[in-house]
Design an enzyme around this catalytic site. Structure first.
Site, PDB file in Angstrom:
ATOM      1  N   CYS A 179       0.501  -0.870   0.296  1.00  0.00           N
ATOM      2  CA  CYS A 179      -0.279   0.164   0.142  1.00  0.00           C
ATOM      3  C   CYS A 179       0.917   1.280  -0.296  1.00  0.00           C
ATOM      4  O   CYS A 179       0.692   1.805  -0.930  1.00  0.00           O
ATOM      5  CB  CYS A 179      -0.652   0.164   0.941  1.00  0.00           C
ATOM      6  N   HIS A 237      -3.129   1.222   6.965  1.00  0.00           N
ATOM      7  CA  HIS A 237      -3.431   1.205   5.408  1.00  0.00           C
ATOM      8  C   HIS A 237      -2.628   2.873   4.912  1.00  0.00           C
ATOM      9  O   HIS A 237      -2.773   3.595   5.382  1.00  0.00           O
ATOM     10  CB  HIS A 237      -4.250   1.380   4.772  1.00  0.00           C
ATOM     11  N   ASP A 260      -7.126   5.737  -4.123  1.00  0.00           N
ATOM     12  CA  ASP A 260      -6.809   4.551  -3.435  1.00  0.00           C
ATOM     13  C   ASP A 260      -6.257   3.627  -4.453  1.00  0.00           C
ATOM     14  O   ASP A 260      -7.169   3.112  -5.016  1.00  0.00           O
ATOM     15  CB  ASP A 260      -7.062   3.866  -2.402  1.00  0.00           C
TER      16      ASP A 260
END
Length: 268
Positions: A179, A237, A260
């Site tokens: 991530c 995250h 994202d």
């Protein structure tokens, strides 16, 4: 001869060819003068990405260095990251990324016509940062198993080497990303295109797969955990936020927008 080009604030971003055409009687002479690039402009009040504060423009558009926060809620680690959005060849790589997307391949005319809209460009770039949609994206995600045959995600410390390797390998996904790597590379690309962008880290980060706003866990009558739900909670995250207005939603939604690039679910 001197001439001035004044592009509208909502102009389509990308490469433009400049051609001089001279007509004399029935004859037309054309000469290619060169190529220029139009980007989003956070300094232009009419642009959707306009951000009024100069300090924020310096930080979220021009700064090539940053810190990414990772770890867990009890031990937060700060990692340095080199965005390098103004390094050699990065702009060409970022513009090529738009032309490699599934959006462009499915309908080039419609795709290009929408490149004046930062919402749309952000969505395309979000899809292209990862290669898990089989779209020649930049990074392949991997969270389990061995990384010995390729780069361990924890060893990356900047976007430039990743984007250059992607181009050198003929736009095959670089292995591997997680991530914070996806977010770091996406920040580079969006800042390069003129969209103010930052990173956000969240700890004890809930991933609600079935969208019921809860993290579901199931147990049998004896208290044994059942592997039914795909919901999960991660240590942390990292994703991006980009600054632009939302005429489609109303002025109350103008400002930082969530993007994202981590490929946990199918795009759209």
């Amino acid at each position: 001869m001197t001439f001035i080009i004044s592009s509208p604030a909502n102009a389509i971003i990308g490469r433009y060819n400049l051609i001089l055409q001279v007509k004399s009687g029935n004859k037309i002479f054309s000469r290619f003068l060169g190529q220029f690039v139009i980007l989003f402009n956070p300094w232009c009040p009419g642009d959707d990405v306009y951000i009024a504060n100069e300090n924020e423009r310096q930080e979220y558009v021009l700064n090539e260095n940053g810190i990414i926060f990772v770890g867990n809620a009890k031990y937060i680690e700060a990692r340095g990251w080199f965005y390098g959005q103004f390094q050699n060849h990065l702009l060409n790589i970022c513009l090529t990324m738009l032309d490699l997307s599934l959006y462009y391949r499915q309908d080039p005319a419609v795709d290009v016509s929408r490149r004046g809209d930062p919402k749309y460009v952000g969505r395309v770039i979000s899809s292209m940062i990862n290669g898990n949609d089989n779209d020649n994206g930049v990074l392949l995600g991997k969270w389990q198993g061995s990384f010995h045959s390729h780069e361990n995600p924890s060893r990356w410390d900047g976007s430039v080497v990743i984007l250059q390797k992607w181009r050198q390998d003929n736009y095959r996904p670089v292995q591997y990303g997680q991530c914070w790597v996806f977010a770091g590379v996406m920040c580079t690309v969006l800042r390069c295109l003129g969209i103010p962008t930052r990173l956000v880290s969240n700890f004890n980060s809930a991933h609600d797969v079935d969208r019921n706003l809860s993290i579901d866990k199931y147990y049998d009558s004896s208290g044994k955990s059942l592997n039914i739900s795909k919901d999960s909670t991660w240590d942390y995250h990292v994703w991006n936020e980009s600054w632009f207005i939302r005429p489609d939603l109303g002025t109350q939604y103008n400002g930082w927008q969530v993007l994202d690039a981590t490929p946990q679910e199918q795009s759209k």
